[in-house]
Design an enzyme around this catalytic site. Structure first.
Site, PDB file in Angstrom:
ATOM      1  N   ASN A   2       4.637   8.475   2.895  1.00 47.64           N
ATOM      2  CA  ASN A   2       4.707   8.026   1.504  1.00 47.64           C
ATOM      3  C   ASN A   2       3.871   8.916   0.585  1.00 47.64           C
ATOM      4  OD1 ASN A   2       6.303   5.333   1.556  1.00 47.64           O
ATOM      5  ND2 ASN A   2       4.933   5.188   3.298  1.00 47.64           N
ATOM      6  N   SER A  41       0.810  11.116   6.160  1.00 42.63           N
ATOM      7  CA  SER A  41       1.430   9.950   5.534  1.00 42.63           C
ATOM      8  C   SER A  41       2.752  10.328   4.866  1.00 42.63           C
ATOM      9  CB  SER A  41       0.487   9.347   4.491  1.00 42.63           C
ATOM     10  OG  SER A  41       1.172   8.446   3.633  1.00 42.63           O
ATOM     11  N   ASP A  50      -5.719   0.228   5.596  1.00 41.53           N
ATOM     12  CA  ASP A  50      -4.395   0.850   5.632  1.00 41.53           C
ATOM     13  C   ASP A  50      -4.138   1.649   4.363  1.00 41.53           C
ATOM     14  OD1 ASP A  50      -1.934   1.488   6.645  1.00 41.53           O
ATOM     15  OD2 ASP A  50      -1.127  -0.538   6.621  1.00 41.53           O
ATOM     16  N   GLU A  52       8.904   4.022   3.506  1.00 41.21           N
ATOM     17  CA  GLU A  52       9.118   2.621   3.140  1.00 41.21           C
ATOM     18  C   GLU A  52       8.756   2.331   1.685  1.00 41.21           C
ATOM     19  OE1 GLU A  52      10.542   0.649   5.140  1.00 41.21           O
ATOM     20  OE2 GLU A  52       9.996   1.035   7.222  1.00 41.21           O
ATOM     21  N   LYS A  65       0.832  -1.216   0.000  1.00 42.30           N
ATOM     22  CA  LYS A  65       0.000   0.000   0.000  1.00 42.30           C
ATOM     23  C   LYS A  65       0.861   1.258   0.000  1.00 42.30           C
ATOM     24  CE  LYS A  65       0.799   0.894   4.504  1.00 42.30           C
ATOM     25  NZ  LYS A  65       1.182   2.120   5.204  1.00 42.30           N
ATOM     26  N   THR A  89      -3.256   5.680   4.301  1.00 41.41           N
ATOM     27  CA  THR A  89      -1.946   6.111   3.812  1.00 41.41           C
ATOM     28  C   THR A  89      -2.061   6.976   2.563  1.00 41.41           C
ATOM     29  OG1 THR A  89      -1.107   4.014   4.656  1.00 41.41           O
ATOM     30  CG2 THR A  89       0.373   5.271   3.269  1.00 41.41           C
TER      31      THR A  89
END
Length: 336
Positions: free
Chosen positions: A261, A259, A249, A286, A196, A253
């Site tokens: 990302n 978030s 999730d 990540e 995700k 995100t």
């Protein structure tokens, strides 16, 4: 030592990032004695003095009952339950340190999200390579650290093939504001929580391009299809991806201003280069490393993942976000 004989009285958190610090605060509120370990003595010293992790969780006070240390032997020796919260790219270094400690007889929980870029292994698989046969549960879900630390209602999933162990961890983490479910599909829970982040990068790119809600909804929805497609090829159950560790999730995100990302993706959409974006960040995004791993894993498995492919090309091949979006929209027509 039999698993049933391990009484969880004290807990150690390995990794003093935002999520690790949040879990230390949460579990301390649950009246557990908690030790929080960090790899950098300077940050631990600062957090101990100010009772605030200003680098990774600013504005949130760490209860005085939480012990902080940069001594891995002390941390592992303290806890009956060890929560692994190191960033995925530093996990193997952390596990190498733990190998040299008295870790046997402990119960472990992993909150690490990611796919190894070379072996394509999930984080729990890597943990069990370094620490064979340890009892291990994966905890994942839509959990923005700052919200959990503030006691805002949040849910997550404790995943383990051993339902009794998952239930034990469920009871440890569950509270009035943090509701925990169980699941036996470790592959699906871990994979959804990792991939995700790549789709969140894509949604952030949409924000950077100022494409609006329609485009983000399309990327999120079709991104979930891609996650499910690859996950099922690895043995995950389809329904897991429509639960908290998958869709839940993913939504959090992709849309949360907090978030990391999504924020990195937004910067890419505005035309910034990945090295410049990451160079100004304290925390780890990540999804960048995961994009590389998932792109190559999908090629190996011959699974079609066009959104992941375009994110990979933007990050690693310097493709322009505008061209990537044009190519996605111009693909051959098909049924849903």
């Amino acid at each position: 030592m039999a698993l049933n004989s391990v009484v969880i009285r004290k807990i150690s958190i390995i990794g003093d990032g935002g999520w690790g610090t949040t879990l230390a605060i949460h579990l301390s509120r649950q009246k557990y004695p908690v030790t929080l370990w960090g790899a950098f003595p300077d940050n631990i010293a600062q957090s101990t003095k100010s009772r605030e992790n200003k680098k990774f969780l600013p504005g949130i006070k760490i209860p005085s009952q939480v012990r902080l240390t940069s001594d891995i032997d002390e941390a592992i020796g303290f806890g009956d339950l060890i929560v692994l919260s190191a960033p995925s790219e530093y996990l193997t270094d952390t596990l190498s340190k733990i190998q040299k400690t008295a870790y046997k007889g402990k119960v472990f929980v992993s909150v690490v999200k990611g796919i190894h870029p070379k072996s394509f292994k999930r984080m729990s698989e890597i943990i069990l390579e370094y620490l064979p046969k340890v009892p291990l549960v994966v905890l994942s879900g839509p959990t923005i650290a700052g919200e959990v630390a503030l006691g805002i209602p949040t849910t997550a999933v404790a995943a383990c093939r051993d339902e009794k162990l998952a239930s034990r961890i469920q009871k440890v983490f569950n509270s009035d504001s943090f509701r925990i479910y169980t699941n036996t599909d470790v592959v699906g829970v871990e994979f959804g929580g990792s991939v995700k982040n790549v789709i969140a990068l894509a949604c952030g790119i949409c924000d950077g391009l100022k494409l609006g809600t329609n485009a983000k909804a399309a990327v999120l929805t079709r991104g979930l299809v891609e996650i499910t497609r690859l996950g099922m090829s690895l043995g995950a159950r389809q329904e897991t991806f429509y639960g908290l560790s998958g869709l839940g999730d993913l939504v959090t995100t992709c849309f949360s201003p907090s978030s990391r990302n999504r924020t990195v993706g937004e910067a890419l959409g505005r035309g910034q280069k990945i090295k410049d974006v990451l160079g100004h960040m304290h925390a780890v995004a990540e999804g960048v490393v995961t994009a590389d791993a998932v792109y190559h894993l999908a090629k190996k498995k011959k699974i079609n993942m066009p959104i992941v492919t375009e994110v990979y090309k933007i990050i690693f091949k310097n493709k322009s976000p505008e061209t990537a979006m044009k190519d996605l929209m111009g693909r051959a027509l098909k049924s849903e």
